[in-house]
Design an enzyme around this catalytic site. Structure first.
Site, short mmCIF file in Angstrom:
data_model
loop_
_atom_site.label_atom_id
_atom_site.label_comp_id
_atom_site.label_asym_id
_atom_site.label_seq_id
_atom_site.Cartn_x
_atom_site.Cartn_y
_atom_site.Cartn_z
N VAL A 1 100.22 -2.72 14.56
CA VAL A 1 99.85 -1.47 14.99
C VAL A 1 100.06 -0.34 14.00
O VAL A 1 99.60 0.87 14.11
CB VAL A 1 100.31 -0.94 16.29
CG1 VAL A 1 99.86 -2.09 17.40
CG2 VAL A 1 102.01 -1.16 16.21
N SER B 1 110.54 4.54 28.01
CA SER B 1 111.84 3.85 28.27
C SER B 1 112.59 5.00 29.10
O SER B 1 112.41 6.18 28.95
CB SER B 1 112.55 3.27 27.03
OG SER B 1 113.79 3.17 27.48
N TYR C 1 115.59 5.79 18.19
CA TYR C 1 114.91 5.24 19.21
C TYR C 1 114.59 6.24 20.38
O TYR C 1 113.49 6.05 20.99
CB TYR C 1 115.79 3.87 19.68
CG TYR C 1 114.95 3.22 20.84
CD1 TYR C 1 113.73 2.49 20.30
CD2 TYR C 1 115.32 3.23 22.09
CE1 TYR C 1 113.04 1.66 21.36
CE2 TYR C 1 114.55 2.44 23.08
CZ TYR C 1 113.51 1.67 22.87
OH TYR C 1 112.77 1.32 23.80
N GLY D 1 114.63 0.72 32.29
CA GLY D 1 115.88 0.59 31.70
C GLY D 1 116.22 -0.89 31.16
O GLY D 1 115.25 -1.31 30.47
P1 NDP Z 1 109.96 -7.66 22.77
O1 NDP Z 1 110.93 -7.54 21.54
O2 NDP Z 1 110.15 -9.12 23.43
O3 NDP Z 1 108.56 -7.53 22.29
C1 NDP Z 1 107.85 -6.49 21.67
C2 NDP Z 1 106.58 -6.87 21.03
O4 NDP Z 1 106.00 -5.70 20.39
C3 NDP Z 1 106.34 -8.27 20.65
O5 NDP Z 1 105.15 -8.87 21.14
C4 NDP Z 1 105.92 -7.64 19.07
O6 NDP Z 1 104.90 -8.68 18.49
C5 NDP Z 1 105.22 -6.44 19.20
N1 NDP Z 1 105.64 -5.60 18.02
C6 NDP Z 1 106.34 -5.02 17.51
N2 NDP Z 1 106.04 -4.43 16.40
C7 NDP Z 1 104.70 -4.52 16.30
C8 NDP Z 1 103.81 -4.17 15.22
N3 NDP Z 1 104.18 -3.35 14.28
N4 NDP Z 1 102.40 -4.55 15.74
C9 NDP Z 1 102.08 -4.92 16.41
N5 NDP Z 1 103.08 -5.58 17.62
C10 NDP Z 1 104.29 -5.36 17.40
O7 NDP Z 1 110.54 -6.30 23.35
P2 NDP Z 1 110.05 -6.02 24.74
O8 NDP Z 1 109.16 -6.62 25.43
O9 NDP Z 1 111.25 -5.77 25.62
O10 NDP Z 1 109.52 -4.52 24.46
C11 NDP Z 1 108.17 -4.00 24.72
C12 NDP Z 1 108.26 -2.61 24.82
O11 NDP Z 1 108.91 -2.19 26.04
C13 NDP Z 1 108.83 -1.65 23.57
O12 NDP Z 1 107.67 -0.49 23.49
C14 NDP Z 1 109.96 -1.26 24.08
O13 NDP Z 1 110.33 -0.27 23.53
C15 NDP Z 1 109.73 -1.18 25.55
N6 NDP Z 1 110.97 -1.06 26.26
C16 NDP Z 1 111.93 -2.28 26.19
C17 NDP Z 1 112.75 -2.12 27.23
C18 NDP Z 1 114.03 -3.27 27.10
O14 NDP Z 1 114.95 -3.15 27.42
N7 NDP Z 1 113.66 -4.52 26.47
C19 NDP Z 1 113.16 -1.05 28.24
C20 NDP Z 1 112.53 -0.05 28.09
C21 NDP Z 1 111.21 -0.17 27.12
P3 NDP Z 1 105.27 -9.26 16.87
O15 NDP Z 1 106.45 -9.27 16.38
O16 NDP Z 1 104.34 -10.62 17.28
O17 NDP Z 1 104.22 -8.31 16.24
C1 8X3 Z 2 115.19 0.14 25.96
C2 8X3 Z 2 116.29 0.43 26.95
O1 8X3 Z 2 118.66 1.45 26.83
O2 8X3 Z 2 118.34 -0.53 25.69
O3 8X3 Z 2 114.14 1.16 25.87
O4 8X3 Z 2 117.53 1.23 24.76
S1 8X3 Z 2 117.72 0.77 26.04
#
Ligand code: NDP
Ligand code: 8X3
Length: 257
Positions: free
Chosen positions: A65, A144, A157, A188
């Site tokens: 992206v 988030s 972040y 969260g």
């Molecule tokens: P994961 O690391 O499990 O998944 C992240 C996804 O983002 C992967 O599929 C990865 O795919 C993709 N990604 C990362 N960079 C790129 C890029 N440059 N281009 C395209 N795809 C990309 O994390 P989560 O599922 O937890 O995270 C998903 C979203 O949720 C994020 O925006 C995160 O900030 C948000 N979030 C997560 C929380 C948590 O505690 N886990 C809490 C709050 C929000 P690939 O590497 O194959 O490109």
């Molecule tokens: C991800 C939640 O608190 O681990 O957005 O940064 S935290």
């Protein structure tokens, strides 16, 4: 009532965690899917499973992206081979590092800003005009709780997720006068590969983040997103904050379990 069946849902970051859970959930509801991420092997495996289990179409594309030209090319290909998506889930994102600002690695900052903010902008800029032309669509941005409250060493972040919140509000204003909805989901702690990515592959340090309490699962968040997407067209959730019960704000977590 199922208002998801038959929709085309584009999910960025569908190769893992919340994005992958959304793909599974929406497939089970009968939606067609467009799945983007960098790891093609994972997308192919997921798409294969979903096509076999559900009678749906799945288009996948290898998209970073951060690469605006690649995003525009992929959006054009999707519209040409399928159609303008009904729903865009702007989920691709990451944390990279956890350091005081004065000790931070600027390469980590670039990674977060380029993915969480500019990546979301690139994809929205490619898809939203087409939704506006067709006067239909729903954008769901993954924010988030880190976009509501800062925590020590979260600095950049946090800034990206505060930015996502501002962009969600701004996008809602920009599509005023159309039926398009723009929602944010702000979780969260969710146990995914998120912390492993943040700590550059250190699995032990990542596991410690979720020790002593029951974090959200990716499926919990996908449930919330499915709820938002399934609402009737006159209902627009602007921001949904979802936490594990053991977590009360970004740093108050009961780890006594
Ligand atoms: P994961 O690391 O499990 O998944 C992240 C996804 O983002 C992967 O599929 C990865 O795919 C993709 N990604 C990362 N960079 C790129 C890029 N440059 N281009 C395209 N795809 C990309 O994390 P989560 O599922 O937890 O995270 C998903 C979203 O949720 C994020 O925006 C995160 O900030 C948000 N979030 C997560 C929380 C948590 O505690 N886990 C809490 C709050 C929000 P690939 O590497 O194959 O490109
Ligand atoms: C991800 C939640 O608190 O681990 O957005 O940064 S935290």
């Amino acid at each position: 009532m199922n208002r998801i069946k038959g929709k085309l849902i584009l999910i960025t970051g569908a190769s893992s965690g919340i994005g992958e859970a959304c793909a599974r959930r929406f497939a089970a509801e009968g939606a067609d899917l467009a799945l983007w991420a960098r790891r093609r092997d994972r997308l192919e495996a997921l798409a294969g499973r979903l096509r076999a289990r559900h009678a749906i179409n799945v288009w996948l594309d290898t998209v970073d992206v951060r690469d605006r030209a690649a995003v525009e090319r992929a959006a054009g290909d999707l519209v040409a081979t399928a159609r303008v998506p009904d729903v865009l889930v702007n989920n691709a994102g990451l944390a990279s590092g956890l350091s005081k600002l004065q000790e931070g690695d600027p390469d980590d900052w670039d990674r977060m800003i380029d993915t969480n903010l500019k990546g979301l902008l690139n994809v929205s800029r490619a898809i939203l005009p087409r939704m506006v032309t067709e006067r239909r669509g729903h954008v769901v941005n993954l924010g988030s709780t880190a976009g509501h409250q800062t925590y020590p060493m979260g600095n950049v972040y946090n800034a990206t997720k505060y930015g996502v919140r501002a962009l969600t509000e701004g996008m809602n204003l920009d599509v005023a006068g159309t039926p398009i909805r723009v929602s944010a989901v702000d979780p969260g702690f969710v146990e995914t590969e998120f912390s492993e990515v943040r700590f550059h592959g250190d699995k032990e340090r990542a596991a410690a983040v979720y020790q002593g309490f029951k974090p959200l699962t990716a499926d919990d968040v996908a449930d919330a997103i499915a709820y938002i997407v399934n609402l009737p067209e006159h209902v627009n959730i602007l921001d949904l904050v979802i936490m594990p019960t053991a977590q009360r704000n970004v740093y108050v977590v009961d780890r006594s379990q």
